[in-house]
Write an enzyme that holds these catalytic residues in place. Structure first.
Site, PDB file in Angstrom:
ATOM      1  N   SER A 162      14.390   6.027 -43.719  1.00 46.21           N
ATOM      2  CA  SER A 162      13.207   6.871 -43.739  1.00 46.21           C
ATOM      3  C   SER A 162      12.735   7.006 -42.297  1.00 46.21           C
ATOM      4  CB  SER A 162      12.099   6.229 -44.580  1.00 46.21           C
ATOM      5  OG  SER A 162      10.839   6.826 -44.327  1.00 46.21           O
ATOM      6  N   THR A 209     -17.873 -12.856  -0.065  1.00 43.62           N
ATOM      7  CA  THR A 209     -18.339 -12.778  -1.451  1.00 43.62           C
ATOM      8  C   THR A 209     -19.439 -11.730  -1.508  1.00 43.62           C
ATOM      9  OG1 THR A 209     -19.933 -14.563  -1.075  1.00 43.62           O
ATOM     10  CG2 THR A 209     -17.776 -15.180  -1.944  1.00 43.62           C
ATOM     11  N   SER A 340      -5.262  14.072   7.023  1.00 42.23           N
ATOM     12  CA  SER A 340      -6.304  15.090   7.040  1.00 42.23           C
ATOM     13  C   SER A 340      -5.767  16.396   7.596  1.00 42.23           C
ATOM     14  CB  SER A 340      -7.488  14.628   7.892  1.00 42.23           C
ATOM     15  OG  SER A 340      -8.452  15.661   8.025  1.00 42.23           O
ATOM     16  N   SER A 341      -6.293  17.472   7.055  1.00 41.04           N
ATOM     17  CA  SER A 341      -5.938  18.797   7.568  1.00 41.04           C
ATOM     18  C   SER A 341      -6.899  19.239   8.676  1.00 41.04           C
ATOM     19  CB  SER A 341      -5.977  19.827   6.431  1.00 41.04           C
ATOM     20  OG  SER A 341      -7.281  19.893   5.880  1.00 41.04           O
ATOM     21  N   LYS A 346      -5.685  11.009  11.689  1.00 43.16           N
ATOM     22  CA  LYS A 346      -6.165  10.228  10.543  1.00 43.16           C
ATOM     23  C   LYS A 346      -5.005   9.912   9.599  1.00 43.16           C
ATOM     24  CE  LYS A 346     -10.052  10.188   7.291  1.00 43.16           C
ATOM     25  NZ  LYS A 346      -9.413   9.959   5.999  1.00 43.16           N
TER      26      LYS A 346
END
Length: 497
Positions: A162, A209, A340-341, A346
């Site tokens: 089945s 922390t 980055s464009s 970057k």
């Protein structure tokens, strides 16, 4: 109308093709089900049931190749068992076995035309596989595709089965295979983090922390914590296989085994282990195993835990590499592409962002699986195909994502030791280390006085003749700081009033 050599009818259709101006003749065969007739391309291994499913379910996300392979493996095991108990004629059974073997090799992946998102608990995929096997077996024996009087998708290929036992068995096979592949990547990830733990064992830095300066630690300790979390995920997923390996094959419709020969049930799983190389076992209660799919929710939850740890690691690395001039910049990630464009020079932490996106997607799929597993009603869960789609996609995403994250990011991480030292010296992380020698109140007073004068804390302590340079060197020994105890104990004099 033309007829094939075995007398099976063909329909001749003229279709316009972009091959000059010529008309090309295409042939179709007629197939019938309880809803009527459909024209099926003569060369297609799929049939009427596959066509109806493809037309009914428009979201065309393909069935994962691992599930296709697993389903052919299940059909192979069932055919082998049916042959051995005498339910299949040898000629037909052997042709079915050959078709299944070819299917496992990926020869018919493009013939699986039904999408994985489907109603009907997987019946559409089961019938697509049945039709492919039947038509390939017909071809092997020299008959035309579609001649189901000779080999029938229901009566021969689906014999003793089945959808309700074969589909989820195939999903479990595919899941176990995929988990094996994922485990290899998790091991590689864990070992890479452990290598970085050793490499950075002596790099002293500020621990933080709540994103505030805390106490001195080593960079190696941070990577060791990453490795330990991943090791825990590896162990969890390994343990989960115990429940996935229980299958309901032989249970047929609802787990009672109706229309399945008792010997067939015993043999089918043995042969499935043989063809898959897996340690599958017959479920103790086939009826229950057919009803409930909570094991997939369990495995999904463990994959979610892995995703949680991956996201934590990725975001920690983003923080530690933040900069390169105006941030923490205690580590450098491999430069992979311009970031980055508009901003020259970057470079972004793209692999950390990539693995975080995958982790979030996995968490979302886990929710979908939880809802789907809880949506089963009475004797069957009708959303099995959606569970299959999500669990297999989760594993595949994690496998590929972890590989890329490990190889393109983690392996190339460098420690910026000078920056680690600079930040440690500027911070008051040293203050906690000298509390055992001066007491909490006296140390707090010195911190406040140092802040007012705007001085480096180490230099301030030496200048005030509270500690010598050698004493502070003993207190800030990386080996001392990275284990329980008082750093420098026995080498530095207690100076409480």
């Amino acid at each position: 109308m033309k007829r094939s050599l075995d007398g099976f009818p063909k329909i001749e259709v003229n279709t316009q093709r972009k091959e000059g101006k010529a008309l090309k003749k295409e042939f179709f065969r007629k197939e019938r089900d309880l809803l009527g007739e459909e024209a099926i391309p003569e060369n297609a291994y799929w049939g009427v049931h596959s066509k109806r499913a493809r037309d009914n379910f428009p979201f065309s996300k393909k069935v994962p190749p691992s599930l296709v392979k697993a389903y052919f493996a299940v059909k192979w095991a069932c055919a082998r068992a049916n042959l051995e108990v005498g339910l299949l004629e040898a000629k037909i059974g052997n042709a079915i076995l050959k078709a299944c073997e070819e299917g496992m090799e990926g020869k018919f992946n493009e013939e699986v035309i039904v999408p994985i998102f489907q109603g009907g608990a997987g019946t559409s995929l089961n019938m697509n596989i049945n039709e492919i096997i039947a038509n390939r077996a017909l071809e092997i024996l020299g008959y035309s595709k579609g001649n189901y009087q000779k080999i029938n998708p229901f009566d021969h290929v689906n014999l003793s089965q089945s959808t309700n036992d074969t589909f989820m068995t195939a999903v479990k096979v595919a899941t176990l295979w995929q988990l094996d592949e994922l485990e290899k990547e998790i091991i590689n990830l864990q070992e890479t983090l452990q290598q970085k733990e050793k490499e950075f064992a002596s790099v002293l830095k500020v621990g933080r922390t709540e994103l505030q300066d805390a106490v001195p630690i080593t960079l190696g300790m941070e990577f060791g914590a990453f490795a330990e979390a991943i090791a825990r995920d590896r162990w969890r997923l390994w343990k989960s296989r115990e429940r996935i390996k229980e299958v309901n094959l032989g249970g047929t419709a609802v787990g009672t085994g109706l229309n399945a020969h008792p010997e067939y049930i015993a043999r089918a799983i043995v042969h499935l282990n043989e063809i898959t190389g897996l340690p599958l076992a017959k479920a103790m209660n086939l009826f229950e195993n057919t009803q409930n799919l909570d094991v997939f929710s369990e495995v999904s939850g463990l994959l979610r835990s892995l995703a949680v740890n991956l996201r934590k690691i990725a975001n920690d690395l983003r923080l530690l590499s933040m900069g390169p001039r105006a941030g923490i910049s205690e580590i450098s990630l491999p430069a992979l592409q311009e970031g980055s464009s508009i901003m020259p020079g970057k470079v972004n932490p793209v692999m950390c962002e990539y693995i975080e996106g995958i982790a979030i997607d996995v968490m979302g799929k886990d929710q979908a699986i939880a809802f789907s597993c809880s949506s089963g009603q009475l004797e069957l869960n009708h959303l099995g195909p959606f569970i299959a789609a999500h669990i297999l996609e989760m594993i595949e995403e994690l496998k590929l994502g972890i590989n890329a994250f490990t190889e393109k990011c983690l392996r190339g991480i460098r420690a910026n030791q000078e920056r680690c030292n600079e930040l440690l010296e500027k911070s008051f992380a040293l203050a906690t280390c000298i509390v055992p020698y001066l007491g909490h109140e006296r140390t707090s007073e010195l911190v406040q006085e140092c802040l007012r004068e705007g001085k480096n804390f180490r230099d301030f302590l030496i200048e005030q003749k509270i500690f010598s340079e050698e004493e502070l060197k003993n207190i800030l020994n990386p080996l001392e700081i990275s284990r329980p105890g008082i750093p420098g104990f026995g080498k530095v004099e207690v100076k409480r009033p």
